[in-house]
Design an enzyme around this catalytic site. Structure first.
Site, PDB file in Angstrom:
ATOM      1  N   ARG A 126       0.834  -1.209   0.000  1.00  0.00           N
ATOM      2  CA  ARG A 126       0.000   0.000   0.000  1.00  0.00           C
ATOM      3  C   ARG A 126       0.865   1.254   0.000  1.00  0.00           C
ATOM      4  NH1 ARG A 126      -1.751   1.461   5.901  1.00  0.00           N
ATOM      5  NH2 ARG A 126      -0.110   0.439   7.055  1.00  0.00           N
ATOM      6  N   LYS A 134       1.912   6.628   1.033  1.00  0.00           N
ATOM      7  CA  LYS A 134       1.438   5.492   1.832  1.00  0.00           C
ATOM      8  C   LYS A 134      -0.082   5.536   1.834  1.00  0.00           C
ATOM      9  CE  LYS A 134       2.338   3.213   6.254  1.00  0.00           C
ATOM     10  NZ  LYS A 134       3.197   3.210   7.442  1.00  0.00           N
ATOM     11  N   ASP A 139      -6.334  -3.799   0.527  1.00  0.00           N
ATOM     12  CA  ASP A 139      -6.964  -2.829  -0.378  1.00  0.00           C
ATOM     13  C   ASP A 139      -6.006  -1.727  -0.818  1.00  0.00           C
ATOM     14  OD1 ASP A 139      -6.670  -1.455   1.971  1.00  0.00           O
ATOM     15  OD2 ASP A 139      -8.787  -0.949   2.231  1.00  0.00           O
ATOM     16  N   ARG A 185       5.739   9.865   2.894  1.00  0.00           N
ATOM     17  CA  ARG A 185       6.810   9.513   3.823  1.00  0.00           C
ATOM     18  C   ARG A 185       8.154   9.806   3.167  1.00  0.00           C
ATOM     19  NH1 ARG A 185       6.698   3.663   6.514  1.00  0.00           N
ATOM     20  NH2 ARG A 185       7.036   2.857   4.422  1.00  0.00           N
ATOM     21  N   ARG A 200      15.224  -2.339   3.485  1.00  0.00           N
ATOM     22  CA  ARG A 200      15.019  -2.959   4.789  1.00  0.00           C
ATOM     23  C   ARG A 200      15.883  -4.206   4.929  1.00  0.00           C
ATOM     24  NH1 ARG A 200       9.162  -1.665   5.369  1.00  0.00           N
ATOM     25  NH2 ARG A 200       8.802  -0.135   3.744  1.00  0.00           N
ATOM     26  N   ASP A 227      11.086  -6.798   8.154  1.00  0.00           N
ATOM     27  CA  ASP A 227      10.674  -5.884   7.074  1.00  0.00           C
ATOM     28  C   ASP A 227      10.448  -4.474   7.608  1.00  0.00           C
ATOM     29  OD1 ASP A 227       8.570  -7.682   8.185  1.00  0.00           O
ATOM     30  OD2 ASP A 227       7.229  -6.201   7.315  1.00  0.00           O
ATOM     31  N   ASP A 263       8.015   2.546   9.857  1.00  0.00           N
ATOM     32  CA  ASP A 263       6.748   1.830   9.993  1.00  0.00           C
ATOM     33  C   ASP A 263       6.117   2.025  11.363  1.00  0.00           C
ATOM     34  OD1 ASP A 263       6.666   1.170   7.417  1.00  0.00           O
ATOM     35  OD2 ASP A 263       6.673  -0.993   7.665  1.00  0.00           O
TER      36      ASP A 263
HETATM   37  P1  AMP Z   1       3.011  -3.402   7.944  1.00  0.00           P
HETATM   38  O1  AMP Z   1       2.307  -4.148   9.006  1.00  0.00           O
HETATM   39  O2  AMP Z   1       2.430  -2.022   7.672  1.00  0.00           O
HETATM   40  O3  AMP Z   1       4.478  -3.341   8.133  1.00  0.00           O
HETATM   41  O4  AMP Z   1       2.730  -4.197   6.587  1.00  0.00           O
HETATM   42  C1  AMP Z   1       3.110  -5.527   6.372  1.00  0.00           C
HETATM   43  C2  AMP Z   1       2.839  -5.895   4.947  1.00  0.00           C
HETATM   44  O5  AMP Z   1       1.443  -5.844   4.661  1.00  0.00           O
HETATM   45  C3  AMP Z   1       3.502  -4.993   3.917  1.00  0.00           C
HETATM   46  O6  AMP Z   1       3.853  -5.778   2.810  1.00  0.00           O
HETATM   47  C4  AMP Z   1       2.393  -4.038   3.566  1.00  0.00           C
HETATM   48  O7  AMP Z   1       2.591  -3.470   2.292  1.00  0.00           O
HETATM   49  C5  AMP Z   1       1.182  -4.943   3.599  1.00  0.00           C
HETATM   50  N1  AMP Z   1      -0.051  -4.196   3.875  1.00  0.00           N
HETATM   51  C6  AMP Z   1      -0.430  -3.626   5.037  1.00  0.00           C
HETATM   52  N2  AMP Z   1      -1.632  -3.034   4.912  1.00  0.00           N
HETATM   53  C7  AMP Z   1      -2.040  -3.224   3.636  1.00  0.00           C
HETATM   54  C8  AMP Z   1      -3.199  -2.838   2.890  1.00  0.00           C
HETATM   55  N3  AMP Z   1      -4.191  -2.149   3.431  1.00  0.00           N
HETATM   56  N4  AMP Z   1      -3.241  -3.218   1.592  1.00  0.00           N
HETATM   57  C9  AMP Z   1      -2.252  -3.924   1.036  1.00  0.00           C
HETATM   58  N5  AMP Z   1      -1.143  -4.314   1.684  1.00  0.00           N
HETATM   59  C10 AMP Z   1      -1.029  -3.961   2.968  1.00  0.00           C
HETATM   60 MG    MG Z   2       5.979  -2.668   7.302  1.00  0.00          MG
END
Ligand code: AMP
Ligand code: MG
Length: 488
Positions: free
Chosen positions: A95, A115, A127, A178, A185, A254, A264
């Site tokens: 996203r 973002k 989404d 951002r 990473r 990540d 993040d």
């Molecule tokens: P995060 O927990 O934000 O570090 O995200 C972990 C993974 O989930 C990353 O690959 C993000 O890009 C993906 N991700 C988190 N939220 C969404 C979303 N609403 N739509 C698509 N991918 C997401």
């Molecule tokens: Mg992340």
């Protein structure tokens, strides 16, 4: 939706896209229906020569929501993987989309990234969107971290999309811009190591080293020197988090940057009442990322990086493992000495020795037992805060203060010296959870000025004013049952 006028914009580049295309995908953001700028970080905009945009609200809304793009922009989503709560998963920008790279006035290169800008090839079931409240939270927390003088990604803009994002309940959506010295990473290296060829891994390595630490390329073993660079950055970062009571909440590989910036901002929070095992994130049920576990998790994550670098450390796997192990074996002592140095500075000791550890341990044990406020306790010690809390009348506290005073004297540390050190080590202001929540509630109601005030206040967190109790009252019950959510 098309948009005709854009102010002049600085030169945008995308050097990352010179890498093998297994590492990224050119991707366009998904336009939104009625973009509106909620927050614009003027100071940061000036640093990147985006000041002409400040008064061009419509253009800013269109560009920084990814709704219409000026010529010359070739956005892309990055591939990466990660160990999430210990389990390896292939991920990628689901996203987020990198707008491109811009240089600041000092000529340093930074990624600008949207973002919440819609689906990408890496979105899996998501989404691709983000809620307004999560993006404002990231804006608040990252700017507070910057104010605290701790390396962090920053936030240039929050643009409300005018669209609904469906989570547990429908919420307003937003796109956050951002800014990071890169979005590479530990997980980017894991992705290359686990799924790509050695040549592709090497391309990523050369690129990253050139961007963040070109000197390592001149050493006998560049990959090993690179590992050391990241280790040092992370030791410093995590020590700083521990200094101010920050709990990242989701230190998956990540979410650990190569540059050593905090990245993040999801379920993170600053703790009020001290507890070594404090956890805020609702999904961290086992406390993997609890406050003091952050040191050990840093170590664990860096082992994942070392593992991913093995083919570049030595063609002979056994030799590579030996070399990596030997480098990693230094980490524990680096973490320990950086950590105790910081603890010493918190009580005004320029150097702490192992002999002083019992003194610190008894302070931390007292804070643990009483859940004393982690920020204000050090202000009490410094003598700039008169607490109302009765725990500071306990003999255990008073005895400790007496012993501390005696130790200071024995060590020949002058009072002014101790105070100066404590002042620059201990913030008087952190983003308190109850105020963050109140500010967010106002922001989602459209009261943006409260957010601006909150951020402005956080710019000088080490300030003391003579003759004035420079601390914040903590709500009764400290953090209570405060819970944070990934709340994407
Ligand atoms: P995060 O927990 O934000 O570090 O995200 C972990 C993974 O989930 C990353 O690959 C993000 O890009 C993906 N991700 C988190 N939220 C969404 C979303 N609403 N739509 C698509 N991918 C997401
Ligand atoms: Mg992340």
């Amino acid at each position: 939706m098309s948009f005709a006028f854009f102010p002049s914009h600085p030169i945008v580049e995308a050097t990352y896209t010179s890498l093998p295309n297994s590492l990224f995908q050119f991707t366009k953001p998904t336009p939104v229906s009625s973009p509106k700028v909620l927050f614009w970080n003027e100071e940061l905009a000036r640093e990147f020569q985006f000041e002409d945009w400040t008064n061009e609200k419509e253009a800013t809304a269109h560009f920084f929501s990814g709704t219409s793009l000026p010529d010359g922009i070739q956005p892309f989503a990055q591939a990466y993987a990660g160990h999430q709560f210990g389990h390896f998963t292939v991920l990628g920008d689901g996203r987020t989309i990198v707008i491109g790279e811009f240089q600041n006035r000092a000529g340093e290169r930074f990624d600008f990234q949207w973002k919440g800008s819609g689906k990408t090839q890496y979105s899996r079931n998501g989404d691709g969107r983000a809620t307004l409240s999560a993006m404002v939270r990231e804006y608040i927390m990252s700017e507070a971290m910057f104010g605290l003088n701790i390396p962090t990604t920053r936030s240039l803009a929050v643009v409300a999309t005018g669209e609904v994002v469906f989570r547990e309940e429908p919420q307003g959506g937003a796109v956050l811009t951002r800014v990071a010295s890169s979005h590479i990473r530990v997980g980017t290296f894991e992705f290359a190591y686990q799924t790509l060829s050695k040549e592709e891994l090497d391309s990523l390595f050369q690129y990253t080293a050139n961007r963040h630490t070109p000197d390592v390329l001149k050493t006998d073993n560049p990959a090993l020197a690179f590992l050391e660079f990241v280790m040092k950055r992370q030791v410093s970062l995590i020590t700083n988090w521990m200094r101010v009571g920050f709990i990242h909440g989701v230190m998956n590989t990540d979410n650990m940057s190569i540059s050593g910036e905090t990245i993040d901002y999801g379920p993170c929070a600053f703790m009020n009442g001290y507890s070594a095992k404090r956890v805020f994130s609702s999904i961290d049920r086992m406390g993997r990322y609890a406050f003091t576990n952050q040191l050990g998790i840093g170590h664990w994550n860096l082992s994942c990086l070392a593992n991913s670098l093995l083919p570049l450390i030595d063609p002979n796997q056994e030799t590579a493992i030996e070399l990596a192990k030997s480098k990693l074996s230094e980490l524990e002592s680096w973490l320990h000495s950086s950590y105790i140095q910081m603890l010493g500075e918190k009580i005004g000791f320029p150097h702490l020795t192992e002999k002083d550890m019992p003194l610190l341990q008894s302070l931390y044990q007292w804070m643990q037992d009483t859940e004393a406020d982690y920020t204000n306790t050090f202000l009490v010690l410094e003598g700039v805060y008169t607490p109302k809390d009765s725990i500071y009348n306990e003999s255990r506290w008073k005895d400790w203060v007496r012993t501390w005073q005696e130790e200071k004297k024995k060590k020949g540390i002058r009072e002014e010296e101790a105070i100066a050190l404590m002042q620059k080590t201990n913030p008087s202001l952190i983003p308190r959870n109850h105020l963050v929540e109140l500010t967010l509630a106002n922001a989602t109601q459209g009261l943006t000025s409260i957010v601006e005030q909150f951020i402005a206040r956080g710019k000088f967190p080490y300030k003391r004013e003579f003759g004035y109790d420079y601390a914040e009252e903590v709500p009764k019950g400290g953090d209570g049952n405060y819970r944070t959510f990934c709340g994407t």
